[in-house]
Design a protein around this motif. Structure first.
Motif, PDB file in Angstrom:
ATOM      1  N   GLN A   2       0.883  -1.231   0.207  1.00 15.51           N
ATOM      2  CA  GLN A   2      -0.062   0.032   0.072  1.00 15.51           C
ATOM      3  C   GLN A   2       0.890   1.208   0.128  1.00 15.51           C
ATOM      4  O   GLN A   2       1.710   1.398   0.897  1.00 15.51           O
ATOM      5  CB  GLN A   2      -0.658  -0.116   1.220  1.00 15.51           C
ATOM      6  CG  GLN A   2      -1.962   1.298   1.328  1.00 15.51           C
ATOM      7  CD  GLN A   2      -3.213   0.978   2.526  1.00 15.51           C
ATOM      8  OE1 GLN A   2      -2.508   0.656   3.509  1.00 15.51           O
ATOM      9  NE2 GLN A   2      -3.981   1.564   2.305  1.00 15.51           N
ATOM     10  N   LEU A   3       0.733   2.131  -1.001  1.00 12.57           N
ATOM     11  CA  LEU A   3       1.399   3.333  -1.006  1.00 12.57           C
ATOM     12  C   LEU A   3       0.689   4.533  -0.344  1.00 12.57           C
ATOM     13  O   LEU A   3       1.069   5.130   0.546  1.00 12.57           O
ATOM     14  CB  LEU A   3       1.686   3.853  -2.396  1.00 12.57           C
ATOM     15  CG  LEU A   3       2.236   5.303  -2.897  1.00 12.57           C
ATOM     16  CD1 LEU A   3       3.650   5.032  -1.865  1.00 12.57           C
ATOM     17  CD2 LEU A   3       2.345   5.534  -4.049  1.00 12.57           C
ATOM     18  N   TYR A   4      -0.636   4.530  -0.656  1.00 14.05           N
ATOM     19  CA  TYR A   4      -1.656   5.502   0.143  1.00 14.05           C
ATOM     20  C   TYR A   4      -2.914   5.279  -0.169  1.00 14.05           C
ATOM     21  O   TYR A   4      -3.350   5.312  -1.232  1.00 14.05           O
ATOM     22  CB  TYR A   4      -1.015   7.101  -0.144  1.00 14.05           C
ATOM     23  CG  TYR A   4      -1.876   8.113   0.803  1.00 14.05           C
ATOM     24  CD1 TYR A   4      -1.688   8.111   2.077  1.00 14.05           C
ATOM     25  CD2 TYR A   4      -2.940   8.711   0.068  1.00 14.05           C
ATOM     26  CE1 TYR A   4      -2.218   9.262   2.877  1.00 14.05           C
ATOM     27  CE2 TYR A   4      -3.725   9.579   0.793  1.00 14.05           C
ATOM     28  CZ  TYR A   4      -3.436   9.939   2.216  1.00 14.05           C
ATOM     29  OH  TYR A   4      -4.175  10.779   2.890  1.00 14.05           O
ATOM     30  N   GLN A   5      -3.677   5.028   0.846  1.00 15.19           N
ATOM     31  CA  GLN A   5      -5.220   4.969   0.579  1.00 15.19           C
ATOM     32  C   GLN A   5      -5.395   3.962  -0.290  1.00 15.19           C
ATOM     33  O   GLN A   5      -5.228   2.614   0.114  1.00 15.19           O
ATOM     34  CB  GLN A   5      -5.758   6.159   0.605  1.00 15.19           C
ATOM     35  CG  GLN A   5      -5.785   7.220   1.576  1.00 15.19           C
ATOM     36  CD  GLN A   5      -6.470   7.033   2.778  1.00 15.19           C
ATOM     37  OE1 GLN A   5      -7.608   6.467   2.850  1.00 15.19           O
ATOM     38  NE2 GLN A   5      -6.124   7.619   4.007  1.00 15.19           N
ATOM     39  N   ARG A   6      -5.976   4.023  -1.400  1.00 11.25           N
ATOM     40  CA  ARG A   6      -6.547   3.200  -2.343  1.00 11.25           C
ATOM     41  C   ARG A   6      -5.454   2.745  -3.262  1.00 11.25           C
ATOM     42  O   ARG A   6      -5.649   2.091  -4.355  1.00 11.25           O
ATOM     43  CB  ARG A   6      -7.819   3.511  -2.891  1.00 11.25           C
ATOM     44  CG  ARG A   6      -9.052   3.774  -2.107  1.00 11.25           C
ATOM     45  CD  ARG A   6     -10.009   4.453  -2.791  1.00 11.25           C
ATOM     46  NE  ARG A   6     -11.174   4.583  -1.659  1.00 11.25           N
ATOM     47  CZ  ARG A   6     -12.256   3.523  -1.920  1.00 11.25           C
ATOM     48  NH1 ARG A   6     -12.399   2.718  -2.798  1.00 11.25           N
ATOM     49  NH2 ARG A   6     -13.347   3.774  -0.993  1.00 11.25           N
ATOM     50  N   GLY A   7      -4.050   3.516  -3.113  1.00  4.57           N
ATOM     51  CA  GLY A   7      -3.186   3.272  -4.174  1.00  4.57           C
ATOM     52  C   GLY A   7      -2.164   2.141  -3.771  1.00  4.57           C
ATOM     53  O   GLY A   7      -1.712   2.310  -2.751  1.00  4.57           O
ATOM     54  N   TYR A   8      -1.875   1.133  -4.609  1.00  6.26           N
ATOM     55  CA  TYR A   8      -0.974   0.024  -4.399  1.00  6.26           C
ATOM     56  C   TYR A   8       0.065  -0.117  -5.317  1.00  6.26           C
ATOM     57  O   TYR A   8      -0.155   0.105  -6.399  1.00  6.26           O
ATOM     58  CB  TYR A   8      -1.782  -1.158  -4.258  1.00  6.26           C
ATOM     59  CG  TYR A   8      -2.747  -1.257  -3.028  1.00  6.26           C
ATOM     60  CD1 TYR A   8      -2.370  -1.792  -1.771  1.00  6.26           C
ATOM     61  CD2 TYR A   8      -4.006  -0.803  -3.022  1.00  6.26           C
ATOM     62  CE1 TYR A   8      -3.337  -1.844  -0.593  1.00  6.26           C
ATOM     63  CE2 TYR A   8      -4.877  -0.582  -2.088  1.00  6.26           C
ATOM     64  CZ  TYR A   8      -4.510  -1.202  -1.020  1.00  6.26           C
ATOM     65  OH  TYR A   8      -5.222  -1.226   0.183  1.00  6.26           O
ATOM     66  N   LEU A   9       1.315  -0.591  -5.069  1.00  7.59           N
ATOM     67  CA  LEU A   9       2.526  -1.041  -5.949  1.00  7.59           C
ATOM     68  C   LEU A   9       2.838  -2.338  -5.571  1.00  7.59           C
ATOM     69  O   LEU A   9       2.672  -2.788  -4.591  1.00  7.59           O
ATOM     70  CB  LEU A   9       3.600   0.110  -5.440  1.00  7.59           C
ATOM     71  CG  LEU A   9       3.508   1.528  -5.522  1.00  7.59           C
ATOM     72  CD1 LEU A   9       4.455   2.359  -5.201  1.00  7.59           C
ATOM     73  CD2 LEU A   9       3.120   1.763  -7.217  1.00  7.59           C
ATOM     74  N   PRO A  10       3.577  -3.090  -6.612  1.00  6.60           N
ATOM     75  CA  PRO A  10       4.101  -4.150  -6.564  1.00  6.60           C
ATOM     76  C   PRO A  10       5.282  -4.031  -5.556  1.00  6.60           C
ATOM     77  O   PRO A  10       6.064  -2.959  -5.321  1.00  6.60           O
ATOM     78  CB  PRO A  10       4.972  -4.468  -7.816  1.00  6.60           C
ATOM     79  CG  PRO A  10       4.002  -3.704  -8.744  1.00  6.60           C
ATOM     80  CD  PRO A  10       3.737  -2.499  -7.945  1.00  6.60           C
ATOM     81  N   PRO A  11       5.645  -4.962  -4.651  1.00  6.08           N
ATOM     82  CA  PRO A  11       6.688  -4.843  -3.490  1.00  6.08           C
ATOM     83  C   PRO A  11       7.942  -4.539  -4.159  1.00  6.08           C
ATOM     84  O   PRO A  11       8.289  -4.962  -5.196  1.00  6.08           O
ATOM     85  CB  PRO A  11       6.740  -6.310  -3.102  1.00  6.08           C
ATOM     86  CG  PRO A  11       5.347  -6.907  -3.111  1.00  6.08           C
ATOM     87  CD  PRO A  11       4.725  -6.298  -4.400  1.00  6.08           C
TER      88      PRO A  11
END
Length: 226
Positions: free
Chosen positions: A63-72
């Motif tokens: 999780q980057l912020y709230q509803r935003g996600y990144l691959p590890p």
């Protein structure tokens, strides 16, 4: 759950174990970041927010912020942080507000993740209609032509304007470390002497003396930037 990398020329194949990235993020990746580091995943037709949260719990996403996600292991660039922040702001008001203060400092990688987005609204615009927006605080300000930049689908206060606002409006415990980090990044172009001049040139405001005290404390530190 495993996410297999896509071949550059192959279209994504819908399925339970594939992710469809959101809109591309404007801007150039930081040095050393490959194309795969420019993808931000958010709730959409294929995966809901609870499903993305579950994948983050499994280590498939971060999780980057709230509803935003990144691959590890992905590089969280300012463009990606701005894009993640933009997901919290309703599209209807996204062009009427500017991410500022500690939110902008976080976007530039110089502060911790904010609990609530600090959004600036130019004094020429009405702020009353925005008061009911959740997860954000609004500040009516005067914005000059060089105070705003656009990145990741969101308007953000420029590095210098961000530093001035942090000096003016953020308590020393949180503000001084953020200012130190802003000054330590040459690519942002914030210099202590320029920052001091900008604060001194500001109209008489209640927190101006406190802002100059923060800058004086930074100037007194060993190896302080000019």
């Amino acid at each position: 759950m495993v996410i297999m990398p896509r071949a550059p020329t192959a279209p994504p194949v819908p399925g339970r174990h594939a992710l469809v990235p959101g809109p591309p993020v404007p801007g150039t990746p930081s040095p050393g970041a490959g194309p795969e580091h420019c993808e931000l995943y958010s709730p959409g037709a294929l995966f809901s927010w609870p499903e993305l949260q579950a994948m983050a719990a499994d280590g498939v996403l971060t999780q980057l912020y709230q509803r935003g996600y990144l691959p590890p292991g992905s590089h969280a660039s300012p463009q990606l942080r701005a894009r993640a922040a933009s997901l919290v702001v309703a599209p209807a008001i996204r062009q009427r507000v500017v991410a500022g203060r500690m939110t902008a400092a976080w976007i530039y990688g110089c502060a911790t993740e904010p609990d609530r987005l600090a959004l600036l609204v130019d004094a020429n615009r009405r702020i009353s209609s925005l008061r009911s927006v959740r997860g954000c605080t609004f500040h009516e300000v005067r914005l000059g032509p060089f105070d705003v930049v656009s990145m990741g689908g969101l308007m953000v206060s420029s590095p210098l304007r961000t530093a001035v606002d942090v000096a003016m409006h953020v308590d020393a415990e949180r503000g001084v470390p953020a200012l130190r980090a802003l000054l330590a990044r040459p690519e942002l172009g914030v210099r202590l002497r320029l920052l001091r001049l900008a604060v001194e040139a500001s109209p008489r405001v209640p927190h101006k003396r406190a802002a100059l005290a923060k800058l004086a404390a930074l100037a007194a530190e060993p190896a302080a930037p000019d």
